[in-house]
Enzyme design. Structure first.
Site, PDB file in Angstrom:
ATOM      1  N   ASN A  61     -10.713   7.393   8.167  1.00  0.00           N
ATOM      2  CA  ASN A  61     -10.121   6.160   8.691  1.00  0.00           C
ATOM      3  C   ASN A  61      -9.212   6.417   9.891  1.00  0.00           C
ATOM      4  OD1 ASN A  61      -7.825   7.241   7.346  1.00  0.00           O
ATOM      5  ND2 ASN A  61      -6.993   5.185   7.057  1.00  0.00           N
ATOM      6  N   GLY A  94      -3.204  -6.230  -1.005  1.00  0.00           N
ATOM      7  CA  GLY A  94      -3.499  -5.099  -0.135  1.00  0.00           C
ATOM      8  C   GLY A  94      -2.421  -4.720   0.851  1.00  0.00           C
ATOM      9  N   ASP A 107      -6.299   6.625   3.681  1.00  0.00           N
ATOM     10  CA  ASP A 107      -6.507   5.522   2.744  1.00  0.00           C
ATOM     11  C   ASP A 107      -6.154   5.924   1.314  1.00  0.00           C
ATOM     12  OD1 ASP A 107      -7.343   3.527   4.477  1.00  0.00           O
ATOM     13  OD2 ASP A 107      -9.459   4.055   4.325  1.00  0.00           O
ATOM     14  N   GLY A 163     -16.450   3.677   2.265  1.00  0.00           N
ATOM     15  CA  GLY A 163     -15.354   4.563   2.589  1.00  0.00           C
ATOM     16  C   GLY A 163     -14.069   4.229   1.858  1.00  0.00           C
ATOM     17  N   LYS A 207     -16.552   3.914   8.285  1.00  0.00           N
ATOM     18  CA  LYS A 207     -15.778   5.056   7.803  1.00  0.00           C
ATOM     19  C   LYS A 207     -16.633   6.260   7.408  1.00  0.00           C
ATOM     20  CE  LYS A 207     -11.837   2.336   6.162  1.00  0.00           C
ATOM     21  NZ  LYS A 207     -10.959   2.030   5.019  1.00  0.00           N
ATOM     22  N   SER A 229      -6.635  -8.209  12.266  1.00  0.00           N
ATOM     23  CA  SER A 229      -5.921  -7.004  11.829  1.00  0.00           C
ATOM     24  C   SER A 229      -4.478  -6.991  12.316  1.00  0.00           C
ATOM     25  CB  SER A 229      -6.639  -5.749  12.336  1.00  0.00           C
ATOM     26  OG  SER A 229      -5.896  -4.585  12.013  1.00  0.00           O
TER      27      SER A 229
END
Length: 292
Positions: free
Chosen positions: A101, A257, A116, A143, A80, A24
């Site tokens: 989130n 993304g 999100d 989620g 989530k 991440s």
């Protein structure tokens, strides 16, 4: 007599709970932006795979976090929705979506938010300007999928076909969407219906973890893609997923993304720290982190 020394600016401790979150970029985005604002922020990953914990452990982790000084948490796959019963309150967006989130600890209470959906909508507007979105196929009813569906219907999408390997989860999402958006067409579809749905769609969104570094591959058969259908992928590590690469190869307009990752992080950063981040600076930092 000298005056008292000025009180130091407060620092922040933030965490990310999820599975397979080692790659991440969220920690680096938050820490660097805080530094640019003259503040110290420490961001820790809490990977349930590394800790050998089930997704249901998210409740215990959230309840424990304030005792260790955390100001807030980000929540990602697969927690989530599982986190909801363990929160003291929900912002209206999170309550409507049934997914969280971002968790902010306020006055001893854990309050859930969802950035999100707005992050996805901002990314879609900026990354695929002018693209028709009347009919869309959504892969994934967790989620992230709930956030995408909410964003699309909020933006005027008229029809949504939802596929999830867990057919019950797809039906649950559709049921909730029909209650909130009774004037829109929404249906859960099985694997045998995807070709039919895509033949009538303007766009396709992947809101599953398939394509992530820990979940490589395509979320659907490559032969189902068509150049007339735009393709958006919520996965950003890697930024050019197998789905994005295949869609580009056959001539689809694509939305990787990265934009959503940055925009949802901008809003989450502000919720947790109460500081005003610079979206352009965070976007530039993201580009640096993913370069090459």
């Amino acid at each position: 007599m000298r005056g008292a020394a000025p009180a130091p600016e407060r620092s922040f401790l933030v965490g990310l709970i999820g599975a397979g979150i080692g790659p991440s970029l969220t920690p680096a985005l938050h820490e660097r932006e805080a530094g640019a604002l003259g503040r110290r922020l420490v961001y820790r990953t809490i990977d349930i795979d590394v800790l050998n914990l089930p997704p249901e452990a998210v409740g215990e982790l959230v309840r424990s976090a304030p005792r260790y000084g955390f100001d807030g948490l980000n929540i990602t796959h697969p927690c989530k929705q599982l986190v909801l019963p363990h929160l003291d309150g929900l912002a209206p967006d999170a309550a409507a979506l049934g997914a969280v989130n971002t968790v902010v600890f306020e006055g001893g209470a854990a309050v859930g938010h969802n950035t999100d959906w707005s992050g996805f909508l901002g990314a879609l507007d900026a990354g695929l300007p002018g693209a028709r979105r009347d009919r869309v196929v959504l892969l994934g009813a967790g989620g992230a999928g709930a956030a995408v569906a909410h964003a699309l219907f909020t933006a005027g999408t008229g029809g949504l076909a939802v596929f999830d390997p867990d057919a019950g989860r797809a039906r649950d999402l559709v049921r909730g969407l029909r209650e909130r958006f009774p004037d829109r067409a929404c249906a859960a579809v099985g694997p045998g219906d995807l070709a039919w749905a895509l033949a009538r769609a303007d766009g396709l969104v992947n809101a599953t973890p398939v394509g992530m570094a820990d979940h490589p591959g395509l979320p659907l058969e490559a032969g189902l893609l068509d150049p007339s259908v735009w393709v958006a992928d919520l996965v950003y590590r890697p930024l050019r997923t197998a789905l994005v690469a295949e869609a580009e190869r056959i001539g689809c307009r694509v939305l990787p993304g990265g934009r959503m990752a940055v925009l949802q992080a901008v809003e989450a950063f502000e919720l947790i720290t109460r500081l005003a981040p610079d979206p352009e600076r965070m976007s530039a930092h993201f580009a640096e982190l993913t370069a090459g």
